[in-house]
Design an enzyme around this catalytic site. Structure first.
Site, PDB file in Angstrom:
ATOM      1  N   VAL A 323      42.697  34.386  18.120  1.00 32.47           N
ATOM      2  CA  VAL A 323      41.552  35.185  18.582  1.00 32.47           C
ATOM      3  C   VAL A 323      41.994  36.404  19.381  1.00 32.47           C
ATOM      4  CG1 VAL A 323      39.942  33.259  18.593  1.00 32.47           C
ATOM      5  CG2 VAL A 323      41.315  33.722  20.625  1.00 32.47           C
ATOM      6  N   GLY A 324      43.285  36.587  19.579  1.00 29.08           N
ATOM      7  CA  GLY A 324      43.743  37.764  20.307  1.00 29.08           C
ATOM      8  C   GLY A 324      45.252  37.815  20.419  1.00 29.08           C
ATOM      9  N   GLY A 326      48.509  40.231  22.447  1.00 29.27           N
ATOM     10  CA  GLY A 326      48.785  41.209  23.485  1.00 29.27           C
ATOM     11  C   GLY A 326      50.242  41.201  23.873  1.00 29.27           C
ATOM     12  N   GLY A 327      50.569  41.998  24.883  1.00 28.56           N
ATOM     13  CA  GLY A 327      51.947  42.144  25.305  1.00 28.56           C
ATOM     14  C   GLY A 327      52.527  40.893  25.915  1.00 28.56           C
ATOM     15  N   PHE A 328      51.673  39.989  26.420  1.00 34.79           N
ATOM     16  CA  PHE A 328      52.178  38.791  27.087  1.00 34.79           C
ATOM     17  C   PHE A 328      52.233  37.580  26.166  1.00 34.79           C
ATOM     18  CE2 PHE A 328      50.497  41.369  30.524  1.00 34.79           C
ATOM     19  CZ  PHE A 328      51.572  41.378  31.396  1.00 34.79           C
ATOM     20  N   GLY A 329      51.502  37.632  25.059  1.00 36.95           N
ATOM     21  CA  GLY A 329      51.487  36.481  24.177  1.00 36.95           C
ATOM     22  C   GLY A 329      50.296  36.516  23.231  1.00 36.95           C
ATOM     23  N   VAL A 331      46.635  34.547  21.874  1.00 31.29           N
ATOM     24  CA  VAL A 331      45.532  33.692  22.304  1.00 31.29           C
ATOM     25  C   VAL A 331      44.952  32.976  21.085  1.00 31.29           C
ATOM     26  CG1 VAL A 331      43.332  33.586  23.520  1.00 31.29           C
ATOM     27  CG2 VAL A 331      45.023  35.312  24.159  1.00 31.29           C
ATOM     28  N   LYS A 345      46.207  30.624  25.781  1.00 29.09           N
ATOM     29  CA  LYS A 345      47.179  31.716  25.693  1.00 29.09           C
ATOM     30  C   LYS A 345      48.582  31.133  25.710  1.00 29.09           C
ATOM     31  CE  LYS A 345      47.798  34.664  29.145  1.00 29.09           C
ATOM     32  NZ  LYS A 345      47.608  35.862  29.998  1.00 29.09           N
ATOM     33  N   ASP A 434      45.156  45.100  36.630  1.00 23.99           N
ATOM     34  CA  ASP A 434      44.999  45.388  35.195  1.00 23.99           C
ATOM     35  C   ASP A 434      43.533  45.284  34.786  1.00 23.99           C
ATOM     36  OD1 ASP A 434      45.968  46.207  32.768  1.00 23.99           O
ATOM     37  OD2 ASP A 434      46.558  44.214  32.093  1.00 23.99           O
TER      38      ASP A 434
END
Length: 624
Positions: A323-324, A326-329, A331, A345, A434
């Site tokens: 479902v998503g 990003g830079g951290f991992g 989801v 996440k 953020d």
């Protein structure tokens, strides 16, 4: 590396300061003290050399109990011994002996105001003269009895100066003072007035020093006398002879090169050892401080449920529904055993430190607010790390379109309340660092929840300035002070700036054709300039969709004004989040127009993260 370099630089400066304090400064002072021994002490009619200290005569020039002090206003000399201040009446150097005339300063006034304590002088240093005798003064005596030679003091009560042994039983206190033997007569009744006069005149004592010419011989051979224990030692061809077996010892030091080198070697060795010990202690202290902070953050994890990695795979059905990203991992959507939907996440594999993971879990564990996403659990198995959140059906704010002004206002107000709670409502202040549309999630009723605390920092509420080693946040929402400290100090006001850019995007991004530069991709960095111009020209309504009611126009203008207040370049000019909430809840008429920002941020894609490598968000549910 910046941290290690900074720490190494601090340690080097720390060592240099210690080296100066413990080696160079003491060596310089000790040399000055040594050569000051050749100058006698002078004050008024008093001139004194060895074994007395005072003036420029340092601690090595005589006995530590014979330090003379000069009152330059009255030109009188004093000596402190056994807790009493004595006025030095004279110092007589005759017949190879030193005789002092001393008077207790507390006896210079009325007798009753004196310290009722005995005059005690060291028998090893001083010798009583046969012309003086000790007189016992009794006080706090039984008022029902009759005493000869009595006196009365307001505090000490009834007293007597008659030398009667039975008075010691009838009186609670007594002390002894030296007086001339001619004054003490057991037969006559003594008078207090006479005693006061005698005590002011003082008494004489003799120093237990065998030889006096020693200092002259020392100075003629370029040596100095030091006071240790015994009698006077003379130097002849670097040999020592001591006169007498009793009393105190005087030792001479000839400052030859060899002795100086030996002394320096001993001093350097000792103080290098001290410095090394202090450096080790300092490093242990720094390490303990870091470990304590990490332990404190880890303790916060205990309050949340801990899942195994196998359970995480089961919850997400082996990570099937993304479902998503990003830079951290990444989801994933999942379901708990009780049927609740969750967002999981999975952080990218990392063998380094886990500060980002600890920050996020520890931060969210301390929160409980309707506008903050709820943490349901976590997984921490070696390099496998996951965070389990509540799942919100409507995804993130950046994926929501066609929202009316009232709904946008409700979302903006909810986000403001959530950030206000982070800054002022938690036990420790949490600075998010953020705030952006991708990190604002919407539930089924379009109520906002602030998410993604990977860059958050916990601090005490009284801390007004934060220390950061990196720039964190998303370009277009990062406060100027995070780029350069020339704009001000990093603080919770950095979140205020990001919130202001978020609100301006919620209002201004609806007319993307307004941006003249087609390549700018409507970067939020340009919102302040053209929104402020429209506001000045009264054209703020053009920023929004057509057909707005007067009430919706007022709401939109209020949001724009609040956003412009929040993005002031100087942190001190921005309102705090509790004031922002008040501005959002208040009337439009109560808002003053903010000053126009003097600068604008560089043109960048507003999804690029400066603190971590970014990836394009590819779904309706952004990384939480």
């Amino acid at each position: 590396m910046d941290y290690l370099s900074s720490m190494g630089s601090q340690t080097a400066r720390f060592c240099l300061i210690l080296l100066f304090l413990f080696y160079y400064l003491p060596c310089a002072l000790s040399q000055d003290d040594l050569w000051g021994c050749g100058t006698p002490f002078r004050c008024g009619n008093i001139t004194a050399g060895f074994p007395f200290l005072g003036g420029i005569r340092g601690e090595v020039c005589g006995h530590h109990s014979l330090k003379l002090n000069c009152n330059k206003h009255s030109n009188t000399t004093s000596l402190i011994f056994s807790g009493h201040n004595y006025t030095v009446l004279y110092i007589d150097n005759n017949n190879n002996s030193v005789t002092l005339g001393l008077s207790r300063q507390d006896f210079s006034g009325p007798f009753c105001s004196a310290s009722f304590s005995s005059t005690l002088l060291s028998s090893g240093l001083f010798q009583n003269l046969p012309s003086y005798k000790s007189l016992t003064v009794f006080y706090a005596c039984d008022p029902r009895r009759h005493f000869l030679g009595n006196f009365t003091c307001p505090v000490k009560g009834l007293g007597s100066i008659i030398q009667n042994s039975t008075y010691g039983i009838l009186c609670d206190g007594s002390f002894s003072v030296p007086v001339p033997t001619s004054f003490v007569s057991e037969e006559e009744v003594l008078d207090l007035t006479h005693l006061e006069s005698v005590l002011r005149k003082g008494f004489e004592v003799k120093l237990n020093i065998d030889e006096i010419p020693c200092p002259l011989e020392c100075f003629s051979s370029r040596a100095n006398c030091l006071f240790l224990a015994g009698s006077c030692c003379k130097y002849h061809d670097r040999t020592t002879t001591c006169g007498g077996d009793t009393g105190d010892l005087l030792r001479e030091i000839i400052p030859n090169t060899r002795s100086i080198l030996i002394t320096i070697g001993q001093v350097v060795g000792f103080h290098v050892f001290i410095i090394v010990v202090m450096i080790i202690a300092f490093l242990f202290w720094r390490r303990k401080k870091v470990n304590d902070l990490r332990k404190q953050n880890l303790e916060a994890l205990v309050t949340s449920r801990r899942y195994s990695y196998r359970q995480i795979k089961k919850i997400t059905k082996s990570f099937t529904e993304v479902v998503g990203r990003g830079g951290f991992g990444t989801v994933y959507k999942g379901n708990l055993r009780d049927g609740r939907k969750v967002a999981v996440k999975i952080l990218k594999d990392s063998n380094g430190n886990c500060e980002d993971f600890i920050n996020e879990v520890a931060s969210i564990s301390q929160t409980s607010h309707v506008n903050i996403v709820s943490l349901l659990g976590f997984c921490f198995e070696k390099s496998k790390r996951a965070i389990v959140y509540e799942f919100l059906e409507n995804g993130s704010l950046d994926q929501s379109s066609n929202l009316d002004v009232s709904t946008l206002y409700g979302i903006a107000l909810g986000v403001a309340r959530g950030i206000e709670y982070l800054h002022f409502g938690c036990k420790k202040r949490i600075v998010h660092f953020d705030i952006k549309p991708q990190n604002v999630l919407l539930d089924e009723n379009l109520k906002p929840k602030v998410a993604d605390f990977g860059l958050a920092k916990l601090c005490e509420k009284q801390e007004s300035i934060l220390s950061l080693l990196d720039t964190r946040g998303t370009i277009g929402y990062i406060a100027p002070e995070l780029f350069s400290r020339v704009y001000g100090n990093v603080s919770h006001k950095s979140d205020v700036y990001s919130y202001g850019m978020l609100v301006l995007e919620m209002t201004g991004a609806r007319n993307k054709e307004r941006v003249q530069n087609a390549d700018s991709n409507n970067s939020s960095a340009y919102f302040p300039d053209w929104i402020f111009k429209d506001l000045e020209n009264g054209d703020y309504v053009k920023l929004l969709a057509d057909g707005l009611t007067r009430e919706e126009e007022d709401i939109a203008k209020k949001m724009i004004l609040v956003g412009l207040w929040c993005i002031q370049f100087r942190p001190s000019d921005r309102p705090s989040m509790n004031k922002v909430v008040g501005m959002m809840e208040g009337n439009l008429d109560s808002l003053d127009p903010p000053p126009k920002p003097l600068l604008h941020m560089p043109m960048q894609n507003n999804n690029a993260e400066s603190s971590q490598p970014s990836e394009e968000d590819s779904s309706i549910y952004s990384e939480v």
